[in-house]
Design a protein around this motif. Structure first.
Motif, PDB file in Angstrom:
ATOM      1  N   ASP A  64      -5.680  -7.356  -9.682  1.00 13.73           N
ATOM      2  CA  ASP A  64      -6.081  -6.776  -8.396  1.00 13.73           C
ATOM      3  C   ASP A  64      -4.956  -6.894  -7.367  1.00 13.73           C
ATOM      4  OD1 ASP A  64      -8.558  -6.156  -9.431  1.00 13.73           O
ATOM      5  OD2 ASP A  64      -9.614  -7.804  -8.438  1.00 13.73           O
ATOM      6  N   GLN A  65      -4.301  -8.057  -7.326  1.00 18.32           N
ATOM      7  CA  GLN A  65      -3.201  -8.258  -6.382  1.00 18.32           C
ATOM      8  C   GLN A  65      -2.037  -7.324  -6.695  1.00 18.32           C
ATOM      9  OE1 GLN A  65      -2.479 -12.447  -6.821  1.00 18.32           O
ATOM     10  NE2 GLN A  65      -4.101 -13.018  -5.404  1.00 18.32           N
ATOM     11  N   GLU A  66      -1.711  -7.166  -7.967  1.00 17.30           N
ATOM     12  CA  GLU A  66      -0.614  -6.276  -8.354  1.00 17.30           C
ATOM     13  C   GLU A  66      -0.940  -4.826  -8.011  1.00 17.30           C
ATOM     14  OE1 GLU A  66      -0.048  -7.200 -12.486  1.00 17.30           O
ATOM     15  OE2 GLU A  66       1.020  -9.062 -12.039  1.00 17.30           O
ATOM     16  N   THR A  67      -2.197  -4.442  -8.200  1.00 17.95           N
ATOM     17  CA  THR A  67      -2.616  -3.084  -7.856  1.00 17.95           C
ATOM     18  C   THR A  67      -2.509  -2.859  -6.357  1.00 17.95           C
ATOM     19  OG1 THR A  67      -4.116  -2.989  -9.747  1.00 17.95           O
ATOM     20  CG2 THR A  67      -4.527  -1.445  -7.949  1.00 17.95           C
ATOM     21  N   GLU A  68      -2.960  -3.823  -5.577  1.00 14.55           N
ATOM     22  CA  GLU A  68      -2.874  -3.707  -4.115  1.00 14.55           C
ATOM     23  C   GLU A  68      -1.432  -3.594  -3.649  1.00 14.55           C
ATOM     24  OE1 GLU A  68      -3.905  -3.122  -0.339  1.00 14.55           O
ATOM     25  OE2 GLU A  68      -5.327  -3.249  -1.993  1.00 14.55           O
ATOM     26  N   THR A  69      -0.545  -4.376  -4.262  1.00 12.12           N
ATOM     27  CA  THR A  69       0.881  -4.300  -3.915  1.00 12.12           C
ATOM     28  C   THR A  69       1.429  -2.919  -4.240  1.00 12.12           C
ATOM     29  OG1 THR A  69       1.181  -6.659  -4.281  1.00 12.12           O
ATOM     30  CG2 THR A  69       3.147  -5.292  -4.395  1.00 12.12           C
ATOM     31  N   MET A  70       1.091  -2.394  -5.411  1.00 14.52           N
ATOM     32  CA  MET A  70       1.588  -1.087  -5.810  1.00 14.52           C
ATOM     33  C   MET A  70       1.076   0.012  -4.879  1.00 14.52           C
ATOM     34  SD  MET A  70       1.260   0.894  -9.479  1.00 14.52           S
ATOM     35  CE  MET A  70       1.769  -0.552 -10.343  1.00 14.52           C
ATOM     36  N   ILE A  71      -0.185  -0.056  -4.511  1.00 10.11           N
ATOM     37  CA  ILE A  71      -0.763   0.937  -3.598  1.00 10.11           C
ATOM     38  C   ILE A  71      -0.056   0.871  -2.246  1.00 10.11           C
ATOM     39  CG2 ILE A  71      -2.822   1.510  -2.252  1.00 10.11           C
ATOM     40  CD1 ILE A  71      -4.458   0.729  -4.789  1.00 10.11           C
ATOM     41  N   SER A  72       0.172  -0.338  -1.760  1.00  6.57           N
ATOM     42  CA  SER A  72       0.854  -0.511  -0.473  1.00  6.57           C
ATOM     43  C   SER A  72       2.272   0.068  -0.520  1.00  6.57           C
ATOM     44  CB  SER A  72       0.928  -1.997  -0.091  1.00  6.57           C
ATOM     45  OG  SER A  72      -0.359  -2.478   0.186  1.00  6.57           O
ATOM     46  N   GLU A  73       2.980  -0.172  -1.624  1.00 10.94           N
ATOM     47  CA  GLU A  73       4.340   0.344  -1.764  1.00 10.94           C
ATOM     48  C   GLU A  73       4.350   1.861  -1.839  1.00 10.94           C
ATOM     49  OE1 GLU A  73       5.843  -1.671  -5.211  1.00 10.94           O
ATOM     50  OE2 GLU A  73       6.203  -3.544  -4.108  1.00 10.94           O
ATOM     51  N   LEU A  74       3.383   2.454  -2.544  1.00 16.51           N
ATOM     52  CA  LEU A  74       3.345   3.902  -2.693  1.00 16.51           C
ATOM     53  C   LEU A  74       2.921   4.620  -1.425  1.00 16.51           C
ATOM     54  CD1 LEU A  74       1.821   4.159  -6.289  1.00 16.51           C
ATOM     55  CD2 LEU A  74       4.170   4.663  -5.608  1.00 16.51           C
ATOM     56  N   THR A  75       2.069   3.970  -0.638  1.00 19.64           N
ATOM     57  CA  THR A  75       1.570   4.618   0.583  1.00 19.64           C
ATOM     58  C   THR A  75       2.369   4.218   1.814  1.00 19.64           C
ATOM     59  OG1 THR A  75      -0.063   2.868   0.967  1.00 19.64           O
ATOM     60  CG2 THR A  75      -0.780   4.783  -0.324  1.00 19.64           C
ATOM     61  N   GLY A  76       3.263   3.233   1.675  1.00 21.09           N
ATOM     62  CA  GLY A  76       4.070   2.802   2.792  1.00 21.09           C
ATOM     63  C   GLY A  76       3.324   1.937   3.791  1.00 21.09           C
ATOM     64  N   ASN A  77       2.201   1.387   3.376  1.00 17.14           N
ATOM     65  CA  ASN A  77       1.406   0.527   4.285  1.00 17.14           C
ATOM     66  C   ASN A  77       1.748  -0.924   4.105  1.00 17.14           C
ATOM     67  OD1 ASN A  77       0.059   2.730   5.316  1.00 17.14           O
ATOM     68  ND2 ASN A  77      -1.552   2.617   3.792  1.00 17.14           N
TER      69      ASN A  77
END
Length: 77
Positions: A64-77
């Motif tokens: 879950d943490q890795e997914t959240e990091t990836m989403i943040s990196e892809l969306t720039g948030n």
């Protein structure tokens, strides 16, 4: 479970876990199924579960943490 084998630990030994609980997203019990055996774990209460169930919970949290990091990196948030 590879970690348990490295340490010569019994993967079935009981360990204590306490899952975070709030009044929103993290309020329901957590169901863990490992090799056809189902465990329902109550949030906010310290319970004993087999080591392999605790390891499954840790692996899920890490994913879950890795997914959240990836989403943040892809969306720039």
């Amino acid at each position: 479970m590879a970690e348990a084998k490295r340490k010569n630990e019994d993967p079935k030994r009981l360990v204590k876990v306490k899952l975070f609980k709030d009044k929103d997203k993290y309020s329901d019990d957590v169901t863990v199924v490992v090799n056809g055996t189902t465990f329902r774990i109550q949030r906010g209460v310290e319970v004993e579960v087999p080591f392999y169930v605790a390891e499954t919970l840790r692996n899920s949290e890490k994913a879950d943490q890795e997914t959240e990091t990836m989403i943040s990196e892809l969306t720039g948030n």
